[in-house]
Write an enzyme that holds these catalytic residues in place. Structure first.
Site, mmCIF file in Angstrom:
data_model
loop_
_atom_site.group_PDB
_atom_site.id
_atom_site.type_symbol
_atom_site.label_atom_id
_atom_site.label_comp_id
_atom_site.label_asym_id
_atom_site.label_seq_id
_atom_site.Cartn_x
_atom_site.Cartn_y
_atom_site.Cartn_z
ATOM 1 N N CYS A 179 -14.177 -5.625 39.944
ATOM 2 C CA CYS A 179 -13.984 -6.070 41.307
ATOM 3 C C CYS A 179 -12.466 -6.179 41.473
ATOM 4 C CB CYS A 179 -14.622 -7.444 41.509
ATOM 5 S SG CYS A 179 -14.167 -8.184 43.080
ATOM 6 N N ARG A 200 -30.868 5.161 -5.336
ATOM 7 C CA ARG A 200 -32.149 4.702 -5.859
ATOM 8 C C ARG A 200 -33.249 5.755 -5.692
ATOM 9 N NH1 ARG A 200 -35.289 -0.718 -4.462
ATOM 10 N NH2 ARG A 200 -34.154 -0.504 -2.530
ATOM 11 N N CYS A 246 -11.540 -12.656 45.356
ATOM 12 C CA CYS A 246 -12.911 -12.870 44.883
ATOM 13 C C CYS A 246 -13.024 -14.268 44.255
ATOM 14 C CB CYS A 246 -13.277 -11.815 43.846
ATOM 15 S SG CYS A 246 -14.892 -12.105 43.117
ATOM 16 N N ASP A 249 0.835 4.259 -2.605
ATOM 17 C CA ASP A 249 0.644 5.649 -2.183
ATOM 18 C C ASP A 249 1.717 6.558 -2.752
ATOM 19 O OD1 ASP A 249 -1.672 5.353 -0.847
ATOM 20 O OD2 ASP A 249 -0.751 5.147 1.144
ATOM 21 N N GLU A 292 -27.598 -15.222 -7.321
ATOM 22 C CA GLU A 292 -26.395 -14.532 -6.847
ATOM 23 C C GLU A 292 -26.633 -14.035 -5.428
ATOM 24 O OE1 GLU A 292 -26.135 -10.474 -8.844
ATOM 25 O OE2 GLU A 292 -27.678 -11.460 -10.012
ATOM 26 N N CYS A 315 -19.288 -6.090 44.345
ATOM 27 C CA CYS A 315 -19.175 -7.269 43.491
ATOM 28 C C CYS A 315 -20.304 -8.251 43.840
ATOM 29 C CB CYS A 315 -17.817 -7.931 43.703
ATOM 30 S SG CYS A 315 -17.694 -9.556 42.929
ATOM 31 N N LYS A 333 -27.060 -11.715 -2.247
ATOM 32 C CA LYS A 333 -27.628 -10.383 -2.064
ATOM 33 C C LYS A 333 -26.833 -9.699 -0.965
ATOM 34 C CE LYS A 333 -32.118 -8.167 -1.532
ATOM 35 N NZ LYS A 333 -31.851 -7.261 -0.429
ATOM 36 N N GLU A 392 -23.874 -2.715 -5.587
ATOM 37 C CA GLU A 392 -24.053 -2.457 -4.167
ATOM 38 C C GLU A 392 -22.750 -1.926 -3.570
ATOM 39 O OE1 GLU A 392 -27.123 -3.112 -3.464
ATOM 40 O OE2 GLU A 392 -27.265 -3.380 -1.283
ATOM 41 N N CYS A 439 -18.296 -11.499 45.647
ATOM 42 C CA CYS A 439 -17.592 -11.405 46.928
ATOM 43 C C CYS A 439 -18.077 -10.241 47.779
ATOM 44 C CB CYS A 439 -16.095 -11.300 46.695
ATOM 45 S SG CYS A 439 -15.615 -9.714 45.995
ATOM 46 N N ASP A 442 -25.610 -7.017 1.619
ATOM 47 C CA ASP A 442 -26.356 -6.085 2.454
ATOM 48 C C ASP A 442 -25.651 -4.738 2.465
ATOM 49 O OD1 ASP A 442 -28.407 -5.316 4.014
ATOM 50 O OD2 ASP A 442 -27.662 -6.223 5.849
ATOM 51 N N SER A 477 -37.409 -2.561 -6.873
ATOM 52 C CA SER A 477 -37.028 -3.363 -5.706
ATOM 53 C C SER A 477 -37.430 -4.812 -5.978
ATOM 54 C CB SER A 477 -37.657 -2.813 -4.442
ATOM 55 O OG SER A 477 -39.045 -2.733 -4.615
ATOM 56 N N LEU A 478 -37.261 -5.657 -4.987
ATOM 57 C CA LEU A 478 -37.548 -7.081 -5.197
ATOM 58 C C LEU A 478 -38.566 -7.573 -4.188
ATOM 59 C CD1 LEU A 478 -33.922 -8.482 -5.630
ATOM 60 C CD2 LEU A 478 -35.620 -8.140 -7.424
ATOM 61 N N LYS A 521 -34.674 -14.649 1.328
ATOM 62 C CA LYS A 521 -34.057 -14.094 2.548
ATOM 63 C C LYS A 521 -33.751 -15.221 3.514
ATOM 64 C CE LYS A 521 -34.330 -9.564 1.855
ATOM 65 N NZ LYS A 521 -35.295 -8.714 2.517
ATOM 66 N N TYR A 565 -23.924 -5.823 -9.963
ATOM 67 C CA TYR A 565 -24.823 -6.954 -10.204
ATOM 68 C C TYR A 565 -25.697 -6.824 -11.440
ATOM 69 C CZ TYR A 565 -27.997 -4.048 -7.328
ATOM 70 O OH TYR A 565 -28.724 -3.032 -6.799
ATOM 71 N N ASP A 617 0.832 -1.200 0.000
ATOM 72 C CA ASP A 617 0.000 0.000 0.000
ATOM 73 C C ASP A 617 0.869 1.254 0.000
ATOM 74 O OD1 ASP A 617 -1.836 -1.932 0.277
ATOM 75 O OD2 ASP A 617 -2.840 -1.068 2.029
HETATM 76 S S1 IVH Z 1 -30.878 -7.293 -8.302
HETATM 77 C C1 IVH Z 1 -34.894 -5.092 -9.609
HETATM 78 N N1 IVH Z 1 -28.839 -8.375 -7.184
HETATM 79 O O1 IVH Z 1 -31.160 -5.589 -3.030
HETATM 80 C C2 IVH Z 1 -33.866 -4.893 -8.562
HETATM 81 N N2 IVH Z 1 -29.977 -6.663 -5.993
HETATM 82 O O2 IVH Z 1 -34.083 -5.771 -2.718
HETATM 83 C C3 IVH Z 1 -32.644 -5.555 -9.019
HETATM 84 N N3 IVH Z 1 -28.977 -6.121 -3.830
HETATM 85 O O3 IVH Z 1 -32.003 -2.576 -4.627
HETATM 86 C C4 IVH Z 1 -31.809 -5.882 -7.874
HETATM 87 N N4 IVH Z 1 -27.322 -7.562 -3.950
HETATM 88 O O4 IVH Z 1 -29.768 -2.791 -3.383
HETATM 89 C C5 IVH Z 1 -29.801 -7.460 -7.048
HETATM 90 N N5 IVH Z 1 -26.980 -9.423 -6.323
HETATM 91 C C6 IVH Z 1 -27.938 -8.502 -6.205
HETATM 92 C C7 IVH Z 1 -28.061 -7.680 -5.071
HETATM 93 C C8 IVH Z 1 -29.098 -6.767 -4.993
HETATM 94 C C9 IVH Z 1 -27.907 -6.614 -3.219
HETATM 95 C C10 IVH Z 1 -29.873 -5.081 -3.259
HETATM 96 C C11 IVH Z 1 -30.066 -3.900 -4.165
HETATM 97 C C12 IVH Z 1 -31.520 -3.880 -4.522
HETATM 98 C C13 IVH Z 1 -32.136 -4.606 -3.373
HETATM 99 C C14 IVH Z 1 -33.412 -5.256 -3.815
#
Ligand code: IVH
Length: 687
Positions: free
Chosen positions: A447, A137, A452, A38, A114, A429, A116, A197, A432, A118, A83-84, A335, A249, A34
Site C-alpha cells: 500500500c 543406509r 493509510c 584457503d 545422546e 489496501c 538425535k 549423521e 485504506c 535430524d 532403525s530405532l 521423540k 554416533y 578462512d
Molecule cells: S543410533 C540402530 N544415535 O536416527 C540405529 N541414531 O532412527 C542406531 N540418528 O538411522 C542409530 N542421531 O540416522 C543414533 N545420536 C544418534 C542419532 C541417530 C541421529 C538417526 C540415524 C538413525 C536414525 C534412527
C-alpha cells in the site's frame, strides 16, 4: 623446487591444513582465518599439480574430486544399518524398560543417552586409517556408495588421527578414565567403520533458502532434506557447496569397547566430531532428567534435533537383547512433542506493515503446538501461497520452529473440501482501500498511501519504540486504544495528551495515566540520531541514523541536504540517499515534522561519549543472542570505545560477534573470512 623438497613441503602443508580443518570442524575453534586456510590449500594444490606423483587421495585438496558420477554403486553393509523404535512419552520409555527387564532380568540398567540429530545417516569405512568408502543406509542391508560426496564434508576426516598426533589434555583424560579406549586407539586398526549423521546447521539452511529465494527457485522444506539431497545426488561440487556437517554416533567395528560410551570416545580420539550433548545415566529417571534438560535447550541449538536416542550402555547387554524386526531392542528414540500440527485454515487476512507491505496471514482453527495455542500463521507473501497451493478451508500443516513465528508448511490436499476458496491478492489496501502496487523485482505487494491508517499505526509503534523515542510504558496496546478512540492521529499528537484524556479510558486509572503522560513529556528532547531513526525513513536503520546525525548535526541540515551530499556519506549508497532525499520532500513528512515542532518536540545534538579510542576504526556486526549483556548495551559499548556497528557483514567488517544460534551473518562471515569472535572474546575485547 626439487623433488625431495616438494614431498616434504606437501607433507607439511597437508598436515597443517588438516590441523586447521580439525580445529574448525571438530573442535569448533579457529586459529587462522578462512582466507588464510584457503591460501594454504591453494599452495598445496599448486605443488601437487606440479608434482602429481605426490598427490594422494587423502589430501585435503581432494575433497571435491572431479566429475559427477554416472550412478551410485550398491554396497552391502557388513553390519546392518538398523532403525530405532520411537517413544513419545516418558511412560513409553518406562514401558520399554519394563519390557527389557522381562526379556532379560540380568541386564544392568545403565543407559547412554545422546541427542538425535535430524540429518542423514551414513556409514564410513576406513582401511589402514584412510577413508575408502561412505554409504547410505538404503534398506539397511544394502546401501548406496556416496564416497565422492561425503569426502566434501570437511568435518569428516579423510585420514584418522593417530594418538601421537594430538596429546590434547582432553584425550589424556579420556585415556586415564577409559583404559580400553586407550588400548583401542593405540594403533590405527586395519578396518574401522564409523556411523553418524550428516546434517546442516539452521544458519546454513537459512542462507541456502535465501539464495533460492533470490534466484526464484523453490525453497527447501528443512535442513534434513538438503542434507539428504546433497548426498544423494551425483555431483560432488553440489555437495561441497552446501556447508554440510557431521557428527559420529557409533563405532561399529569391535575394538574391544565394552560400552557404547567407549565407542563415542574412540571415535573422538580418532578425530571425529562426536555429540557433546550426551549422558551416561545409572537409571531411567536420570535419563529422563537429561531428556528434559535437552528439551529446554533444544531450540537454542545451532542445528535441528528431533529427539534423544537412549540405549543400554553395556554392549554385552545390548547384544543379548537382540533385534526385533528392523530395530535393536536395547535402544529407543525418544521423540520430542512435534512442533507441528494440522488444523483448518479458516481465512486469510492481510496485515499492513510499516512500509505498507501486505503480508497474508492465515487465521486458523486454534490448535496446540508444542505447548502453546496457535491461531495465526504467516503465509509470507503471494508467491508462497502459490507455492503451497493453499486455499481457504484447507487442512494445513502448521510448524512452530524455534523462535520463528508459526508458518503454514504444507497442505493436505486429500482433505480439501468442495467449497475451498482460492485467495486473491486484492487490488486495494484492506485498511485504506487505496490501490496496492507491486514494484518490479519485488515479491511483496504494498500500500503506497502515506495516509493509510495501518501504516500510521505501525509507524507510531516504531516512533515510540526502545531505539526510537523510547517512551516508557507506552506499548502497542495503548497506542491501539489511543488511535482507535481518535485521541491521537499520529505520534506528534502524543505530546499534547492530558492525563484526563487517558484516565477515562477503560483499563487505565489516574495513576497509570499520570505515568504515561510524564514519560511522554520526558522524551520531548531526544538525541538527533534517535529522532532520525524514529521517523521511519525507508532504509534508514539505527546505524545510518547515527551517521546522519554525526554528519549533519541538526535536523534542518539533513532535511535540506542535496542528493550529492547525502551520497557522499560513507555507507550511504544511491538507494539510501534517494530514500532520505525523497522522504524529506514528501508533503506528509513535511507536515509531520512541522507538527512535531509545534508540539515542542526537539532533537538535541549528539552526545557520543567516547571513553577511549580502543576500538577506533573497527566495525562490528552482532549476530545471535548474547548472554551477559543486551544487544543494545553491546552496541552502546562499542560506540563508546570508538567502534562502529553495521547491520551487514562485508569485507570491511572487522569482527562478527556470534552469540547463541547465530543467523546467516555468521555464515557470511565465514565465507568472507571475517574474524568471528564469541561473546566471551568480545567481553575481553571491550574490557
Ligand atoms: S543410533 C540402530 N544415535 O536416527 C540405529 N541414531 O532412527 C542406531 N540418528 O538411522 C542409530 N542421531 O540416522 C543414533 N545420536 C544418534 C542419532 C541417530 C541421529 C538417526 C540415524 C538413525 C536414525 C534412527
Amino acid at each position: 623446487m626439487e623433488k625431495a623438497k616438494a614431498t616434504e613441503e606437501i607433507k607439511r602443508l597437508k598436515k597443517e591444513v588438516n590441523y586447521h580443518r580439525y580445529l574448525y570442524h571438530v573442535l569448533d575453534r579457529q586459529e587462522i582465518s578462512d582466507a588464510a586456510l584457503d591460501s594454504l590449500k591453494h599452495r598445496l594444490k599448486k605443488l601437487e599439480d606440479e608434482f602429481p606423483e605426490f598427490a594422494s587421495a587423502d589430501s585435503p585438496t581432494q575433497r571435491v574430486a572431479g566429475r559427477p558420477l554416472e550412478k551410485f554403486t550398491k554396497v552391502p553393509h557388513r553390519t546392518k544399518m538398523l532403525s530405532l523404535n520411537d517413544a513419545f512419552s516418558h511412560d513409553e520409555l518406562r514401558d520399554w524398560e519394563k519390557r527389557l527387564r522381562r526379556i532379560d532380568p540380568r541386564i544392568k540398567p545403565e543407559y547412554f543417552a545422546e541427542i538425535k540429530v535430524d540429518g542423514f545417516a551414513v556409514s564410513l569405512e576406513y582401511e589402514h586409517g584412510k577413508l575408502i568408502r561412505a554409504s547410505t543406509r538404503g534398506d539397511g542391508q544394502v546401501g548406496e556408495e556416496v564416497t565422492a560426496n561425503v569426502r566434501t564434508v570437511e568435518a569428516i576426516p579423510l585420514e584418522l588421527l593417530s594418538t601421537h598426533d594430538h596429546q590434547a589434555a582432553e584425550v589424556k583424560k579420556i585415556f586415564k578414565d577409559f583404559p580400553r579406549v586407550c588400548q583401542a586407539t593405540k594403533t590405527i586398526p586395519r578396518l574401522l567403520e564409523v556411523r553418524g549423521e550428516i546434517y546442516m546447521t539452521k544458519a546454513a539452511f537459512l542462507t541456502v533458502n535465501q539464495d533460492q529465494k533470490k534466484k526464484n527457485l523453490p525453497l527447501y522444506a528443512n535442513p534434513r532434506n538438503i542434507a539428504a539431497g546433497s548426498i544423494r545426488q551425483l555431483d560432488p561440487k553440489i555437495a561441497a557447496s552446501r556447508n554440510l556437517e557431521f557428527l559420529a554416533y557409533d563405532v561399529v567395528t569391535d575394538l574391544n569397547q565394552a560400552t557404547h560410551e567407549e565407542g563415542h570416545l574412540i571415535a573422538k580420539v580418532f578425530g571425529f566430531k562426536t555429540m557433546d550433548l550426551v549422558k551416561r545415566a545409572p537409571s531411567l529417571d536420570e535419563t529422563i532428567q537429561f531428556i528434559m534438560a535437552i528439551g529446554e535447550k533444544r531450540e537454542k541449538l545451532p542445528f535441528l534435533i528431533d529427539g534423544v536416542v537412549v540405549q543400554i550402555n553395556h554392549k554385552r547387554d545390548f547384544e543379548r537383547l537382540g533385534i526385533a524386526g528392523k530395530a535393536p531392542r536395547g535402544a529407543i528414540a525418544y521423540k520430542f512433542p512435534a512442533a507441528e500440527a494440522t488444523t483448518v485454515l479458516k481465512n486469510i487476512i492481510l496485515q499492513v506493515g510499516r512500509r505498507g507491505t501486505l503480508t497474508p496471514v492465515a487465521l486458523l482453527e486454534p490448535v496446540g503446538i508444542g505447548g502453546v495455542t496457535v491461531s495465526r500463521a504467516t503465509l509470507h507473501n503471494q508467491a508462497e501461497i502459490r507455492r503451497l497451493g493453499v486455499k481457504i478451508g484447507d487442512t494445513v500443516v502448521v510448524e512452530r520452529a524455534g523462535d520463528v513465528i508459526p508458518h503454514v508448511k504444507s497442505v493436505l490436499l486429500r482433505l480439501r473440501p468442495k467449497n475451498a476458496k482460492e485467495f486473491r491478492m486484492p487490488n486495494h489496501c484492506p485498511v485504506c482501500k487505496k490501490p496496492v502496487v507491486q514494484n518490479p523485482g519485488e515479491v511483496a505487494y504494498r500500500c503506497v498511501n502515506p495516509h493509510c491508517p495501518a501504516i500510521h499505526r505501525e509507524g507510531t509503534y516504531h516512533f515510540v519504540s526502545r531505539r526510537g523515542f523510547d517512551i516508557q510504558g507506552l506499548g502497542q496496546k495503548t497506542i491501539d486504544v489511543l488511535l482507535d478512540q481518535g485521541l491521537i492521529q499520529d505520534a506528534a499528537d502524543l505530546f499534547v495528551l492530558k492525563e484526563g484524556d487517558i484516565a477515562v479510558l477503560e483499563r487505565f486509572g489516574e495513576k497509570s495515566a499520570a505515568n504515561i503522560i510524564s514519560s511522554i513529556q520526558d522524551r520531548k528532547r531526544v538525541p538527533l540520531s534517535r529522532f532520525i531513526y524514529a521517523l521511519g525513513i525507508p532504509h534508514v536503520g539505527e546505524e545510518t541514523a547515527l551517521d546522519l546525525a554525526r554528519r549533519f548535526g541538526r535536523l534542518k541540515q539533513l532535511a535540506e541536504a542535496s542528493l550529492g551530499k547525502l551520497q557522499a556519506i560513507p555507507d550511504v549508497g544511491e538507494v539510501v540517499a534517494r530514500s532520505i532525499y525523497g522522504w524529506f520532500r514528501a508533503p506528509h513528512a513535511k507536515n509531520f515534522l512541522k507538527k512535531l515542532d509545534r508540539v515542542g518536540v526537539e532533537a538535541v545534538g549528539e552526545k557520543i561519549k567516547t571513553s577511549s579510542a580502543r576500538l577506533k576504526g573497527k566495525t562490528f556486526v552482532l549476530t545471535g543472542g548474547l548472554e551477559n549483556l543486551s544487544r543494545d548495551a553491546a552496541k552502546d559499548k562499542i560506540r563508546e570505545l570508538g567502534g562502529e556497528i553495521s547491520g551487514n557483514v562485508s569485507k570491511n567488517t572487522d569482527f562478527v560477534v556470534a552469540g547463541s544460534d547465530p543467523g546467516s551473518k555468521y555464515e557470511k562471515a565465514r565465507l568472507l573470512g571475517v574474524k568471528i569472535i564469541s561473546e566471551a572474546e568480545f567481553l575481553k575485547l571491550i574490557g
